[in-house]
Motif scaffolding. Structure first.
Motif, short mmCIF file in Angstrom:
data_model
loop_
_atom_site.label_atom_id
_atom_site.label_comp_id
_atom_site.label_asym_id
_atom_site.label_seq_id
_atom_site.Cartn_x
_atom_site.Cartn_y
_atom_site.Cartn_z
N PRO A 227 0.83 -1.21 0.00
CA PRO A 227 0.00 0.00 0.00
C PRO A 227 0.86 1.25 0.00
O PRO A 227 1.89 1.31 0.67
N LEU A 228 0.42 2.23 -0.79
CA LEU A 228 1.10 3.51 -0.79
C LEU A 228 0.81 4.28 0.49
O LEU A 228 1.51 5.20 0.85
N VAL A 229 -0.28 3.88 1.13
CA VAL A 229 -0.74 4.61 2.29
C VAL A 229 0.19 4.37 3.46
O VAL A 229 0.62 3.26 3.70
N ALA B 44 -18.80 5.93 6.95
CA ALA B 44 -18.33 7.02 6.10
C ALA B 44 -18.71 6.74 4.65
O ALA B 44 -19.06 7.64 3.91
N GLY B 45 -18.68 5.45 4.30
CA GLY B 45 -19.16 5.01 2.99
C GLY B 45 -18.57 5.79 1.84
O GLY B 45 -17.34 5.88 1.71
N PHE B 46 -19.46 6.38 1.06
CA PHE B 46 -18.99 6.92 -0.21
C PHE B 46 -18.13 8.17 -0.05
O PHE B 46 -17.36 8.50 -0.93
N THR B 47 -18.23 8.88 1.09
CA THR B 47 -17.39 10.08 1.20
C THR B 47 -15.92 9.71 1.30
O THR B 47 -15.07 10.57 1.11
N ALA B 48 -15.61 8.45 1.59
CA ALA B 48 -14.20 8.06 1.65
C ALA B 48 -13.73 7.45 0.34
O ALA B 48 -12.71 6.77 0.31
N SER B 49 -14.44 7.68 -0.73
CA SER B 49 -14.04 7.06 -2.00
C SER B 49 -13.17 8.02 -2.81
O SER B 49 -13.25 9.24 -2.64
N PRO B 50 -12.34 7.47 -3.69
CA PRO B 50 -11.46 8.34 -4.49
C PRO B 50 -12.26 9.28 -5.39
O PRO B 50 -11.79 10.37 -5.72
N ILE B 51 -13.46 8.88 -5.79
CA ILE B 51 -14.24 9.75 -6.68
C ILE B 51 -14.68 11.00 -5.93
O ILE B 51 -14.57 12.12 -6.45
N VAL B 52 -15.11 10.82 -4.68
CA VAL B 52 -15.51 11.99 -3.89
C VAL B 52 -14.31 12.88 -3.63
O VAL B 52 -14.39 14.11 -3.70
N ARG C 225 2.41 13.55 -4.24
CA ARG C 225 2.56 12.36 -3.43
C ARG C 225 3.37 12.69 -2.18
O ARG C 225 3.06 12.28 -1.07
N LYS C 226 4.44 13.48 -2.38
CA LYS C 226 5.28 13.84 -1.26
C LYS C 226 4.54 14.76 -0.30
O LYS C 226 4.62 14.60 0.92
N LEU C 227 3.79 15.72 -0.87
CA LEU C 227 3.03 16.64 -0.01
C LEU C 227 2.03 15.87 0.84
O LEU C 227 1.91 16.09 2.05
N VAL C 228 1.32 14.94 0.21
CA VAL C 228 0.30 14.19 0.94
C VAL C 228 0.94 13.32 2.01
O VAL C 228 0.45 13.26 3.15
N ARG C 229 2.06 12.70 1.66
CA ARG C 229 2.72 11.86 2.67
C ARG C 229 3.18 12.69 3.85
O ARG C 229 2.95 12.34 5.01
N ILE C 230 3.79 13.83 3.57
CA ILE C 230 4.24 14.70 4.66
C ILE C 230 3.04 15.17 5.48
O ILE C 230 3.07 15.18 6.70
N GLY C 231 1.97 15.54 4.76
CA GLY C 231 0.78 16.00 5.46
C GLY C 231 0.26 14.95 6.43
O GLY C 231 -0.16 15.28 7.54
N ARG C 232 0.34 13.69 6.04
CA ARG C 232 -0.18 12.63 6.91
C ARG C 232 0.79 12.32 8.04
O ARG C 232 0.39 12.14 9.18
N GLU D 137 -7.31 17.02 3.95
CA GLU D 137 -8.50 16.16 4.06
C GLU D 137 -8.31 14.82 3.35
O GLU D 137 -9.25 14.05 3.24
N ASN D 138 -7.12 14.56 2.85
CA ASN D 138 -6.88 13.27 2.19
C ASN D 138 -6.96 12.15 3.22
O ASN D 138 -6.35 12.24 4.29
N SER D 139 -7.72 11.12 2.89
CA SER D 139 -7.86 10.04 3.87
C SER D 139 -7.08 8.80 3.46
O SER D 139 -6.93 7.87 4.23
N ASP D 140 -6.59 8.80 2.23
CA ASP D 140 -5.90 7.61 1.75
C ASP D 140 -5.02 8.03 0.58
O ASP D 140 -5.51 8.61 -0.39
N GLU D 141 -3.72 7.75 0.68
CA GLU D 141 -2.82 8.21 -0.38
C GLU D 141 -3.17 7.63 -1.74
O GLU D 141 -2.88 8.21 -2.76
N ARG D 142 -3.81 6.47 -1.74
CA ARG D 142 -4.12 5.85 -3.04
C ARG D 142 -5.15 6.66 -3.81
O ARG D 142 -5.25 6.55 -5.02
N HIS D 143 -5.94 7.46 -3.08
CA HIS D 143 -6.92 8.28 -3.77
C HIS D 143 -6.25 9.25 -4.75
O HIS D 143 -6.80 9.59 -5.78
N LEU D 144 -5.03 9.63 -4.39
CA LEU D 144 -4.30 10.56 -5.25
C LEU D 144 -4.07 9.94 -6.63
O LEU D 144 -4.08 10.63 -7.64
#
Lengths: 82, 906
Positions: A71-73, B34-42, B89-96, B269-276
């Motif tokens: 996972p990338l996460v 949380a359902g659909f709000t945690a999806s990559p499309i949202v 990707r780096k920004l999101v990782r650092i953010g998390r 507000e990113n909940s999962d890096e894969r969404h990126l």
């Protein structure tokens, strides 16, 4: 894995290619209002490159997803070694 | 025809729908669904908050005025998202990893948790964003006016501003209700995200609907539209890809991650890096779709509507002109969506920045804040966020009222972009350059913003006349070089390109120069390493560099103040469990303090969290050594692979050397076998004769005594020869193994040579060889053992005498000092030595003379021993070619240093 490395290199090259096609003098080659299929060449060019980038990104995202079972996460941050 | 009431009611119903969606999603998320709000499309849809009413209405206006240029605003973000692997990707990782709460927090945290930087970034963001709010309010009121004008309502300023006020108030209420549920910025606001995603769909569908209507309702397909006369005018081909095109693309690429609302949605507000990964193509696709019909709408509007119509409102006026009121209303809702979604997210982002980077540092300095009951900081945070939401919107409203009559609003979008672009050098530098310092970031950003304000903001207020217009046209005090739109004589450029060039140049240059001019503080270096190497570096290891300790009670009180009783208790229980304790409070070790601080940073920002933890923790000084070690460790990983490569190369070299050594050993082994067989051969010959003569003596008792005596003499001679041979072998092996210590004292080599000549003269006379003295040096002081040296000379002379087959045999001796070396030449006129034997004659048991000499005498060890002796004396013994026949040996020895005195050995 060389294959994964290649995908990642491609991910780095893609925006550079996009920038080259869109903001370098290369774009000026297509700067013309003569029409192809009734559409101006310059419009076709900009939107065509745009769509091409999107499709390439889609392809890369698929490849990276397939390559990356890991996972990338970052795992939930509070978890450690327990 | 639409009545005002219809428009109003529709808007209200739509707003009510937004509240409902937000409420339901929030409630579902609270129940753990949380359902659909945690999806990559949202996630992707919420990023499209980038497309504000500026896009919805303004892009068409921009296309009508400047042709394709509008596309740059979407091409820049497309490039950034397509290249997500590099930056986002780096920004999101650092953010998390670092629990980043806002773009101000990112920059502050990277540069040593600097409070100053947090304040600076917050102020720049506020200054750039407030006019943007005004722009959204203006879009809403103008569009409201346009769709309802047909009903005959005469619009007035009061009506305008009232609408704007109520829109702003509704947005503030919505944001306060759904955007400040949690104090932890990393916890998602599910209600807001759901509403934003919904609005993203509404605005996209509305714009596409209008577009399709224009293409197929107004025109007759795309080719028909593009064949209209206006196309040529709109596309303005010659300057499409000019400097402004490049500048705008770069600018929008910067804005997509620097705008506070974009950072909020994409990173915080990113909940999962894969969404990126999904967003990397889906968000560009969204931009593509929303841009697709901009040009046709602009062309259709210019062709179909009367001249002088406001192109910014084509999206509404085109359907209305064709009697499509329903479509116009839908388009109005689309524009309303794009305005409100931007306002909601931007106010949340700004409120977090204001509360964390302005309110919290101030409250920390107030004396009463130091000791308080649980949850007080939490209350302060929530209240300050709610107030700042209201205040920022109020500021936007006031700005709108003050400037609603000026044309300045139109350019606000790009001015805001250029303002936040001032973060770019510090962000990119912070992510990829370890040496970047807070001082550099502060100086660069301040100077860049000043240039931005001077070259872009000030001129935007200047009308055509007045003092400000004069200032812009002629420069302050008439100094032409300082004209805001032609700074330092850089004239003839588009004002935006001009401003962007100067502000980013000054910003970047100062950032780099100041960063280089002084070392970073330890905490900056630590944070720098953690940010730059976020993918390489394991989280949580930095506690080594921060050896702090604190009382667990103090820490608990602190956590309770910030998070509230329940949350703090849950957090501490979690920590205790992770430390392996079943009950009781966790151990307050350095690692725990680091993690608690990061946890608190998720609510109040890194700088404030650091300051507050430092109030209760002792041993605050950062160990620079440890920081360097950590930085080094990250380096080590890089270097490790280099070292591995190096090692494998070394191993290859070693293997080659081993192979070589093995070859040599094999050779030596063969030589040893040779040697042994030769020795046994040499020993056997005398032994055989001794044995046979001894047998004769034993078996023939009646031997004549004379004959017996002759036999005994032979036995004795052979024994002597045997002994000599063994002595020589022993001598050689001692010499070769270095066991034989040769005494090195300064002696006169000439004296040794003289003695050797004397010894050999008798022998020479016996065999009638002329011993000639050639040209000689008088003295030559060398370091040597005089007996050994004489032995060598005697051996060489004897060989020359013994094996000389010439009719008039002569042996000549001459010496010479050359280049600090003493050379003695011993030459004969004998048969000479074949060129191929020049080296082999020095090997054991070889007799170079065998090919030519009449008889072979001696064991063939003499030359080998001589060479070994000379080598042990640091000299060289070799055969030199002279040209005329005969052999010439040269003994070459280094002269002793002049200081050396001739010892008694001579």
């Amino acid at each position: 894995m060389p294959n994964r490395q290649r995908t990642r290199d491609a991910a780095l090259v893609l925006p550079i290619l996009g920038a080259f096609l869109l903001i370098s003098p290369a774009a000026s080659v297509f700067n013309s209002t003569s029409t192809v299929l009734g559409l101006p060449v310059v419009v076709l060019y900009v939107f065509g490159v745009w769509l091409g980038l999107i499709l390439a990104a889609l392809g890369l995202a698929r490849r990276l997803a397939a390559d990356d079972d890991r996972p990338l996460v970052a795992e939930p941050l509070d978890e450690t070694d327990d | 025809m639409l009545s005002t009431n219809v428009v109003l009611v529709t808007s209200l119903v739509y707003v009510a729908l937004l509240f409902l969606i937000a409420f339901v999603s929030d409630a579902r998320a609270r129940r753990g669904r949380a359902g659909f709000t945690a999806s990559p499309i949202v996630y992707t849809l919420s990023i499209s908050v980038y497309c504000t009413s500026w896009t919805f209405y303004g892009a068409v206006g921009s296309a009508a005025r400047n042709g394709l240029e509008f596309a740059t605003i979407y091409l820049g973000p497309t490039l950034v998202f397509v290249g997500w692997w590099f930056l986002l990707r780096k920004l999101v990782r650092i953010g998390r990893v670092h629990r980043i709460t806002s773009i101000a927090d990112l920059i502050s945290s990277r540069y040593g948790k600097s409070t100053t930087l947090g304040v600076l970034v917050t102020i720049i963001a506020l200054v750039s964003t407030t006019p943007y709010f005004a722009l959204q309010l203006k879009a809403v009121t103008t569009s409201f006016e346009v769709v309802s004008r047909a009903a005959g309502v005469t619009s007035s300023v009061d009506f305008d501003t009232d609408t704007a006020f109520w829109v702003a108030a509704a947005m503030a209420l919505f944001t306060i209700l759904f955007g400040t549920r949690n104090i932890d910025a990393n916890e998602r606001n599910h209600g807001v995200v759901a509403a934003i995603a919904f609005e993203a769909l509404v605005k996209l569908i509305a714009l596409i609907a209008v577009g399709l209507f224009v293409v197929f309702g107004v025109g007759d397909g795309l080719p028909d539209l593009f064949s209209r006369a206006t196309t040529q005018e709109v596309l303005k081909v010659e300057d499409t890809f000019g400097p402004r095109w490049i500048a705008l693309t770069v600018l929008s690429a910067c804005a997509i991650f620097c705008l506070p609302r974009q950072f909020q949605i994409t990173v915080v507000e990113n909940s999962d890096e894969r969404h990126l990964r999904t967003a990397s193509w889906m968000f560009p696709l969204y931009l593509f779709l929303i841009s697709l019909f901009i040009l046709p709408i602009a062309i259709g509007g210019l062709a179909a509507l009367p001249a002088g119509s406001n192109p910014d409102m084509f999206v509404l006026t085109l359907p209305m002109a064709h009697g499509q009121d329903g479509l116009a209303l839908f388009a109005f809702i689309g524009g309303f969506s794009s305005a409100t979604s931007m306002v909601i997210v931007a106010t949340i982002a700004l409120s977090i920045m204001v509360s964390n980077h302005i309110v919290m540092p101030i409250s920390l300095r107030l004396p009463r804040a130091r000791r308080s009951e649980g949850g007080d900081v939490k209350k302060l945070l929530l209240v300050s966020r709610r107030i700042s939401i209201a205040v920022t919107l109020l500021l936007g409203y006031l700005y709108f009222r003050l400037s609603s009559k000026s044309e300045a609003l139109a350019s606000i979008g790009l001015i805001a972009f250029s303002g936040v672009a001032q973060f770019v050098p510090s962000i990119l530098g912070g992510l990829y350059w370890r040496q970047a310092t807070a001082r550099g970031a502060i100086v660069g950003m301040t100077a860049g913003s000043a240039v931005w304000a001077y070259t872009l903001v000030v001129p935007s207020f200047a009308g055509s006349t007045g003092a400000l217009a004069d200032f812009v046209a002629n420069g302050p005090w008439g100094i032409v070089l300082l004209r805001p739109q032609a700074l330092f004589g850089l004239d003839g450029y588009d004002p935006l390109v001009h401003s962007l060039f100067w502000s980013l140049t000054v910003n970047t240059a100062l950032f780099i120069l100041v960063s280089l001019s002084r070392d970073a503080r330890p905490l900056e270096r630590l944070q720098g390493a953690l940010f730059v190497d976020v993918f390489r570096y394991p989280v949580g290891n930095e506690s080594r560099a921060l050896p702090r300790s604190a009382r667990i009670d103090d820490l608990y009180v602190l956590a309770r103040r910030i998070m509230g009783e329940a949350e703090a208790r849950r957090l501490f229980d979690d920590f205790a469990r992770q430390q392996g304790m079943s009950a009781g409070p966790p151990r307050p070790d350095a690692d725990f303090i680091v993690r608690l601080e990061r946890e608190l940073a998720g609510s109040i920002g890194a700088a404030t969290a650091h300051a507050m933890v430092s109030q209760v923790a002792t041993g605050e000084t950062i160990s620079l050594d440890e920081v360097i070690k950590i930085v080094d460790e990250t380096q080590q990983v890089i270097e490790h692979s280099h070292q591995l490569e190096q090692k494998s190369k070394e191993l290859q070299i070693t293997a080659a050397q081993l192979r070589e050594a093995n070859e040599r050993l094999k050779q030596l082994d063969a030589q040893k076998n040779d040697f042994l067989s030769q020795v046994s051969h040499e020993v056997r010959t005398p032994m055989t004769s001794i044995r046979s003569f001894a047998e004769i003596l034993l078996e023939t008792p009646d031997l004549k005594s004379e004959q017996a005596r002759r036999f005994l003499t032979i036995v004795q001679e052979e024994s002597l020869r045997l002994t000599r041979l063994l002595d020589e072998i022993l001598d050689l092996s001692h010499l070769e193994s270095g066991q034989l210590k040769i005494e090195m004292v300064p002696i006169d080599a000439e004296t040794a040579l003289d003695r050797a000549l004397e010894t050999c003269r008798g022998m020479a006379n016996r065999v009638k060889v002329d011993l000639l003295d050639g040209k000689r040096e008088s003295t030559a002081i060398v370091n040597a053992d005089s007996d050994r040296l004489r032995q060598v000379f005697i051996n060489l002379l004897t060989n020359a005498i013994k094996y000389n087959t010439n009719d008039r045999p002569t042996v000549s001796v001459r010496t010479r000092i050359e280049n600090g070396r003493y050379n003695a030449f011993i030459e004969d006129n004998g048969p000479g030595i074949d060129a191929q034997d020049t080296e082999t004659i020095f090997s054991k048991f070889s007799r170079g003379w065998e090919r030519t000499a009449r008889r072979a005498g001696g064991a063939g060890l003499g030359l080998a021993i001589s060479r070994q002796i000379i080598r042990n004396l640091n000299g060289e013994l070799e055969l030199v070619q002279t040209g005329d026949g005969g052999a010439c040996f040269r003994v070459s020895l280094p002269l002793a240093s002049p200081a050396a005195r001739v010892g008694p050995g001579t």
